[in-house]
Design an enzyme around this catalytic site. Structure first.
Site, PDB file in Angstrom:
ATOM      1  N   LYS A   1      -0.117 -15.059  -0.102  1.00  0.00           N
ATOM      2  CA  LYS A   1      -0.991 -15.954  -0.870  1.00  0.00           C
ATOM      3  C   LYS A   1      -0.229 -17.276  -1.032  1.00  0.00           C
ATOM      4  O   LYS A   1      -0.086 -17.811  -2.137  1.00  0.00           O
ATOM      5  CB  LYS A   1      -1.315 -15.289  -2.220  1.00  0.00           C
ATOM      6  CG  LYS A   1      -2.333 -16.001  -3.072  1.00  0.00           C
ATOM      7  CD  LYS A   1      -3.756 -15.712  -2.669  1.00  0.00           C
ATOM      8  CE  LYS A   1      -4.702 -16.585  -3.475  1.00  0.00           C
ATOM      9  NZ  LYS A   1      -6.098 -16.517  -2.992  1.00  0.00           N
TER      10      LYS A   1
ATOM     11  N   TYR B   1       7.294  -5.741  -8.627  1.00  0.00           N
ATOM     12  CA  TYR B   1       7.834  -4.431  -8.996  1.00  0.00           C
ATOM     13  C   TYR B   1       9.318  -4.511  -9.352  1.00  0.00           C
ATOM     14  O   TYR B   1       9.975  -3.485  -9.491  1.00  0.00           O
ATOM     15  CB  TYR B   1       7.651  -3.437  -7.850  1.00  0.00           C
ATOM     16  CG  TYR B   1       6.201  -3.163  -7.546  1.00  0.00           C
ATOM     17  CD1 TYR B   1       5.420  -4.135  -6.934  1.00  0.00           C
ATOM     18  CD2 TYR B   1       5.611  -1.959  -7.880  1.00  0.00           C
ATOM     19  CE1 TYR B   1       4.084  -3.902  -6.650  1.00  0.00           C
ATOM     20  CE2 TYR B   1       4.275  -1.717  -7.599  1.00  0.00           C
ATOM     21  CZ  TYR B   1       3.522  -2.695  -6.988  1.00  0.00           C
ATOM     22  OH  TYR B   1       2.197  -2.460  -6.708  1.00  0.00           O
TER      23      TYR B   1
ATOM     24  N   ASP C   1      -6.603 -12.289   0.180  1.00  0.00           N
ATOM     25  CA  ASP C   1      -8.011 -12.029  -0.172  1.00  0.00           C
ATOM     26  C   ASP C   1      -8.871 -12.010   1.087  1.00  0.00           C
ATOM     27  O   ASP C   1      -9.724 -11.147   1.280  1.00  0.00           O
ATOM     28  CB  ASP C   1      -8.534 -13.036  -1.203  1.00  0.00           C
ATOM     29  CG  ASP C   1      -8.037 -14.449  -0.977  1.00  0.00           C
ATOM     30  OD1 ASP C   1      -7.122 -14.641  -0.157  1.00  0.00           O
ATOM     31  OD2 ASP C   1      -8.564 -15.386  -1.605  1.00  0.00           O
TER      32      ASP C   1
ATOM     33  N   ASP D   1       0.812  -2.506  -1.547  1.00  0.00           N
ATOM     34  CA  ASP D   1       0.336  -1.372  -2.326  1.00  0.00           C
ATOM     35  C   ASP D   1      -1.190  -1.294  -2.230  1.00  0.00           C
ATOM     36  O   ASP D   1      -1.769  -0.246  -1.938  1.00  0.00           O
ATOM     37  CB  ASP D   1       0.788  -1.586  -3.787  1.00  0.00           C
ATOM     38  CG  ASP D   1       0.621  -0.350  -4.635  1.00  0.00           C
ATOM     39  OD1 ASP D   1       0.184   0.683  -4.100  1.00  0.00           O
ATOM     40  OD2 ASP D   1       0.919  -0.422  -5.840  1.00  0.00           O
TER      41      ASP D   1
END
Ligand code: NAD
Length: 333
Positions: A171, A124, A204, A228
């Protein structure tokens, strides 16, 4: 002495749910004095901007604001009042509790999670470009400073609120530098909080675990994009938008607002659920140290929703915004 709080009614259904929330807060006996400041579409004409400096000045002065949702004007050149507020005031924490309530339809019960999302960087950061006609590129920016302050906030929050565990979500197996840095910092910060359990999850896997075993988790801390997505997943676990409050917090300033938007199609209809706005008020009261009043409101909200008699359409009832707020006031002990 009363604590002065900036009150931004917003637009769309904002003014209705904010009015309901103010009545409930006042009935709780909380010591709050409101400084009303308008933002959004209705002040565009007068000030030439949906976020006039009078709003920012008031929030800076008071340090705390309670805000209704604000419509993002389409094609005005102004991205979003909500995003601008967070950037202008450096509100680097987005905090979203996800707590089950009896009476709210959901496949799960007994969930009590808090999602703490970094609010200023990651994908962002706005560094994005077309490399050529067929290739686009966006920069994922992660800094030690922003990672450290969000992780520290998560542990401090866990300690203050009597929580047992913080889970850092990332991640880092693939994004070795960016998420690798976030994870490294999270592990370092965790060492300063031996009383709080720490673990990490790959994002994930986290998504799957939250659907399969949400009860294993407590406080989650995440970089912006994962935060988010995962925070909406968590809102879904406990029944969705009508009951989801949030806080945007910086070093010295905090702004409290529902997760949902201005639901323009219901404007002025006395129809939508005031709960998300009222629970944002509850978060605000806890933030300014008026915990007893906050708990009183929270218990009343839970009672009215569990009874299911005077609730809005989204909770299966036919009460209006005002009637539901009145039932909450009457349920207060
Ligand atoms: P929205 O959240 O306003 O509404 C989506 C749908 O969710 C509504 O049509 C309604 O069916 C339901 N809903 C929302 N709030 C509810 C409530 N309290 N009770 C019952 N049902 C409720 O989302 P949108 O339509 O995508 O956005 C409308 C406007 O709000 C847009 O301009 C958007 O940019 C803005 N927005 C503002 C904020 C904010 O102020 N923080 C947040 C999100 C969206």
């Amino acid at each position: 002495m009363k604590k002065k709080v900036t009150l931004i009614p917003g637009d769309g259904v904002g003014p209705e749910i904010v009015e309901a929330c103010v009545k409930v807060i006042e009935a709780s006996g909380a010591e709050v004095e409101w400084e009303v400041r308008e933002a959004g579409e209705k002040v565009m004409e007068e000030y030439g901007t949906p976020l006039p400096s009078t709003v920012l000045d008031s929030i800076r002065r008071n340090g705390v604001a309670l805000k209704g949702p604000i419509t993002t004007p389409v094609g005005s050149g102004f991205r979003s009042v909500n995003v601008a507020l967070r950037q202008e005031l450096d509100l680097y924490v987005n905090l979203r509790p996800a707590r089950s309530m009896v009476g709210v339809r959901s496949p799960y019960q007994g969930i009590d999670l808090v999602v703490i999302r970094e609010n200023t960087e990651d994908l962002y950061s706005g560094i994005e470009r077309m490399v050529d006609e067929d290739t686009a590129e966006s920069v994922k920016l992660i800094t030690r400073r922003a990672s450290e302050r969000i992780c520290r906030f998560a542990f401090e929050y866990a300690r203050r609120e009597g929580r047992r565990k913080v889970t850092a979500v990332h991640k880092a197996n693939i994004l070795k530098y960016t998420d690798g840095l976030f994870l490294e910092v999270a592990r370092q910060v965790a060492k300063d909080y031996p009383d709080i359990e720490f673990e990490d999850r790959i994002v994930d896997n986290m998504a799957m675990q939250l659907v399969q075993k949400p009860h294993l988790y407590d406080v989650l801390v995440l970089p912006n994009l994962y935060g988010d997505i995962i925070s909406d997943l968590c809102a879904g676990l406990v029944g969705g938008l009508g009951v989801a409050p949030s806080a945007n917090i910086g070093e010295e300033i905090a702004v409290f607002e529902p997760v949902h938007g201005s639901a323009p199609k219901y404007t002025g209809m006395n129809k939508v659920n005031p709960t998300a706005q009222i629970l944002s008020g509850v978060l605000m009261l806890r933030h300014i140290g008026q915990r007893e009043e906050a708990d009183r409101i929270q218990r009343a909200v839970e009672k009215v929703i569990a009874e299911g008699k005077t609730v809005t359409y989204d909770l299966g009832g036919d009460a209006g915004t005002r009637e539901m707020a009145q039932a909450i006031i009457e349920a207060m002990e």
